[in-house]
Design a protein around this motif. Structure first.
Motif, PDB file in Angstrom:
ATOM      1  N   PRO A  87       0.064  -1.457  -0.465  1.00  0.00           N
ATOM      2  CA  PRO A  87      -0.205  -0.171  -0.204  1.00  0.00           C
ATOM      3  C   PRO A  87       1.049   0.936  -0.145  1.00  0.00           C
ATOM      4  O   PRO A  87       0.289   1.974  -0.838  1.00  0.00           O
ATOM      5  N   ASP A  88       1.958   1.826   0.607  1.00  0.00           N
ATOM      6  CA  ASP A  88       2.518   2.601   0.603  1.00  0.00           C
ATOM      7  C   ASP A  88       3.843   3.076  -0.684  1.00  0.00           C
ATOM      8  O   ASP A  88       3.979   3.784  -1.113  1.00  0.00           O
ATOM      9  N   ASP A  89       3.404   1.232  -1.768  1.00  0.00           N
ATOM     10  CA  ASP A  89       4.193   1.896  -2.952  1.00  0.00           C
ATOM     11  C   ASP A  89       3.791   2.804  -3.731  1.00  0.00           C
ATOM     12  O   ASP A  89       2.911   2.922  -3.305  1.00  0.00           O
ATOM     13  N   LEU A  90       4.283   3.373  -4.357  1.00  0.00           N
ATOM     14  CA  LEU A  90       4.466   4.389  -6.042  1.00  0.00           C
ATOM     15  C   LEU A  90       4.596   3.763  -7.491  1.00  0.00           C
ATOM     16  O   LEU A  90       5.721   3.163  -7.306  1.00  0.00           O
ATOM     17  N   ILE A  91       3.185   3.506  -7.306  1.00  0.00           N
ATOM     18  CA  ILE A  91       3.266   2.284  -9.509  1.00  0.00           C
ATOM     19  C   ILE A  91       3.190   4.170 -10.406  1.00  0.00           C
ATOM     20  O   ILE A  91       2.361   5.000  -9.863  1.00  0.00           O
ATOM     21  N   MET A  92       3.726   4.178 -11.033  1.00  0.00           N
ATOM     22  CA  MET A  92       3.821   5.306 -11.965  1.00  0.00           C
ATOM     23  C   MET A  92       3.679   4.380 -12.894  1.00  0.00           C
ATOM     24  O   MET A  92       4.477   2.707 -13.490  1.00  0.00           O
ATOM     25  N   MET A  93       2.073   4.794 -13.448  1.00  0.00           N
ATOM     26  CA  MET A  93       2.245   3.493 -14.758  1.00  0.00           C
ATOM     27  C   MET A  93       2.328   4.351 -16.299  1.00  0.00           C
ATOM     28  O   MET A  93       2.039   5.522 -16.313  1.00  0.00           O
ATOM     29  N   LYS A  94       3.141   4.141 -17.186  1.00  0.00           N
ATOM     30  CA  LYS A  94       3.247   4.380 -18.550  1.00  0.00           C
ATOM     31  C   LYS A  94       2.043   4.500 -19.197  1.00  0.00           C
ATOM     32  O   LYS A  94       1.663   3.924 -19.351  1.00  0.00           O
ATOM     33  N   ARG A  95       1.783   5.962 -19.984  1.00  0.00           N
ATOM     34  CA  ARG A  95       0.766   5.910 -20.999  1.00  0.00           C
ATOM     35  C   ARG A  95       1.024   5.349 -22.520  1.00  0.00           C
ATOM     36  O   ARG A  95       2.390   5.671 -22.704  1.00  0.00           O
ATOM     37  N   ARG A  96      -0.102   4.978 -22.936  1.00  0.00           N
ATOM     38  CA  ARG A  96       0.080   3.767 -24.212  1.00  0.00           C
ATOM     39  C   ARG A  96       0.994   5.513 -25.307  1.00  0.00           C
ATOM     40  O   ARG A  96      -0.232   6.471 -25.472  1.00  0.00           O
ATOM     41  N   GLN A  97       1.245   5.659 -26.267  1.00  0.00           N
ATOM     42  CA  GLN A  97       1.022   6.115 -26.821  1.00  0.00           C
ATOM     43  C   GLN A  97       0.243   6.077 -28.584  1.00  0.00           C
ATOM     44  O   GLN A  97      -0.040   5.528 -28.479  1.00  0.00           O
ATOM     45  N   PRO A  98      -0.666   7.251 -29.243  1.00  0.00           N
ATOM     46  CA  PRO A  98      -1.648   7.176 -29.337  1.00  0.00           C
ATOM     47  C   PRO A  98      -1.169   6.670 -30.608  1.00  0.00           C
ATOM     48  O   PRO A  98       0.375   7.012 -31.178  1.00  0.00           O
ATOM     49  N   VAL A  99      -1.745   5.830 -31.349  1.00  0.00           N
ATOM     50  CA  VAL A  99      -1.710   5.481 -33.268  1.00  0.00           C
ATOM     51  C   VAL A  99      -1.271   6.205 -33.700  1.00  0.00           C
ATOM     52  O   VAL A  99      -2.447   7.010 -33.784  1.00  0.00           O
ATOM     53  N   PRO A 100      -0.428   6.761 -34.304  1.00  0.00           N
ATOM     54  CA  PRO A 100      -0.350   8.223 -35.298  1.00  0.00           C
ATOM     55  C   PRO A 100      -1.085   7.295 -36.923  1.00  0.00           C
ATOM     56  O   PRO A 100      -0.988   6.058 -37.183  1.00  0.00           O
ATOM     57  N   ASP A 101      -1.895   8.406 -36.569  1.00  0.00           N
ATOM     58  CA  ASP A 101      -2.604   8.205 -38.698  1.00  0.00           C
ATOM     59  C   ASP A 101      -3.604   7.642 -37.810  1.00  0.00           C
ATOM     60  O   ASP A 101      -3.868   6.845 -38.942  1.00  0.00           O
ATOM     61  N   ALA A 102      -4.438   8.217 -37.348  1.00  0.00           N
ATOM     62  CA  ALA A 102      -5.628   6.612 -36.710  1.00  0.00           C
ATOM     63  C   ALA A 102      -6.431   7.341 -37.238  1.00  0.00           C
ATOM     64  O   ALA A 102      -6.795   8.561 -36.926  1.00  0.00           O
ATOM     65  N   PRO A 103      -7.312   6.780 -38.178  1.00  0.00           N
ATOM     66  CA  PRO A 103      -7.904   7.164 -38.792  1.00  0.00           C
ATOM     67  C   PRO A 103      -9.476   7.412 -37.998  1.00  0.00           C
ATOM     68  O   PRO A 103      -9.790   7.155 -36.810  1.00  0.00           O
ATOM     69  N   THR A 104     -10.528   9.163 -38.040  1.00  0.00           N
ATOM     70  CA  THR A 104     -11.465   9.726 -36.649  1.00  0.00           C
ATOM     71  C   THR A 104     -12.038   9.047 -37.599  1.00  0.00           C
ATOM     72  O   THR A 104     -12.590   9.637 -39.153  1.00  0.00           O
ATOM     73  N   ARG A 105     -13.773   8.962 -37.058  1.00  0.00           N
ATOM     74  CA  ARG A 105     -14.776   8.589 -38.074  1.00  0.00           C
ATOM     75  C   ARG A 105     -15.833   9.205 -37.063  1.00  0.00           C
ATOM     76  O   ARG A 105     -16.277   9.436 -36.119  1.00  0.00           O
ATOM     77  N   SER A 106     -16.077   9.663 -37.678  1.00  0.00           N
ATOM     78  CA  SER A 106     -17.262  10.658 -37.615  1.00  0.00           C
ATOM     79  C   SER A 106     -18.486  10.231 -37.850  1.00  0.00           C
ATOM     80  O   SER A 106     -19.128   9.606 -39.010  1.00  0.00           O
ATOM     81  N   PRO A 107     -19.541  10.413 -36.823  1.00  0.00           N
ATOM     82  CA  PRO A 107     -21.094   9.905 -37.254  1.00  0.00           C
ATOM     83  C   PRO A 107     -21.398  10.366 -38.098  1.00  0.00           C
ATOM     84  O   PRO A 107     -21.882  11.663 -38.932  1.00  0.00           O
ATOM     85  N   ARG A 108     -21.985   9.245 -39.042  1.00  0.00           N
ATOM     86  CA  ARG A 108     -22.764  10.131 -40.221  1.00  0.00           C
ATOM     87  C   ARG A 108     -24.146  10.549 -40.197  1.00  0.00           C
ATOM     88  O   ARG A 108     -25.473   9.654 -39.773  1.00  0.00           O
ATOM     89  N   ARG A 109     -24.737  11.303 -40.805  1.00  0.00           N
ATOM     90  CA  ARG A 109     -26.025  12.140 -40.622  1.00  0.00           C
ATOM     91  C   ARG A 109     -26.683  11.708 -41.730  1.00  0.00           C
ATOM     92  O   ARG A 109     -26.941  11.613 -43.298  1.00  0.00           O
ATOM     93  N   LYS A 110     -28.074  10.913 -41.310  1.00  0.00           N
ATOM     94  CA  LYS A 110     -28.783  10.783 -42.302  1.00  0.00           C
ATOM     95  C   LYS A 110     -29.454  11.660 -42.609  1.00  0.00           C
ATOM     96  O   LYS A 110     -30.386  12.258 -41.631  1.00  0.00           O
TER      97      LYS A 110
END
Length: 110
Positions: A87-110
């Motif tokens: 319980p007294d330990d300090l735990i440091m977690m690494k963040r995951r690097q974002p995937v480069p050039d990941a396509p983002t999808r936008s919701p389609r409108r109908k």
């Protein structure tokens, strides 16, 4: 008479050729010896690696013996194996690097 004069030298040359062939290529010949020497070198390298592993394991086991028990070593191994933290330990977690050039999808409108 001439033919009999050539019989002994022909037999001697044949026997010499037979022994020379088996000296070079036979099961116990020079080629087999060279193959065994190469195999010996490979196995000696493997043996040296295994001796290093054995020495490391013996050193780790010696640290866990009751007469020379290292509490830090015991604690480290227990936490690693059980995947636990104090319980007294300090735990440091690494963040995951974002995937480069990941396509983002936008919701389609109908």
């Amino acid at each position: 008479m001439r033919f009999t004069a050539f019989i002994f030298p022909l037999l001697a040359c044949g026997a010499a050729g037979y022994f020379d062939y088996h000296l070079q290529i036979g099961d116990h010949g020079l080629k087999a010896r060279a193959d065994l020497e190469r195999r010996k070198e490979v196995l000696e390298g493997e043996l040296a690696g295994l001796k290093e592993v054995k020495d490391r394991l013996e050193r780790d086991v010696a640290l866990l013996r009751p007469e020379s028990l290292d509490p830090d070593m015991l604690d480290e191994r227990a936490r690693a194996i059980l995947d636990l933290a104090h319980p007294d330990d300090l735990i440091m977690m690494k963040r995951r690097q974002p995937v480069p050039d990941a396509p983002t999808r936008s919701p389609r409108r109908k």
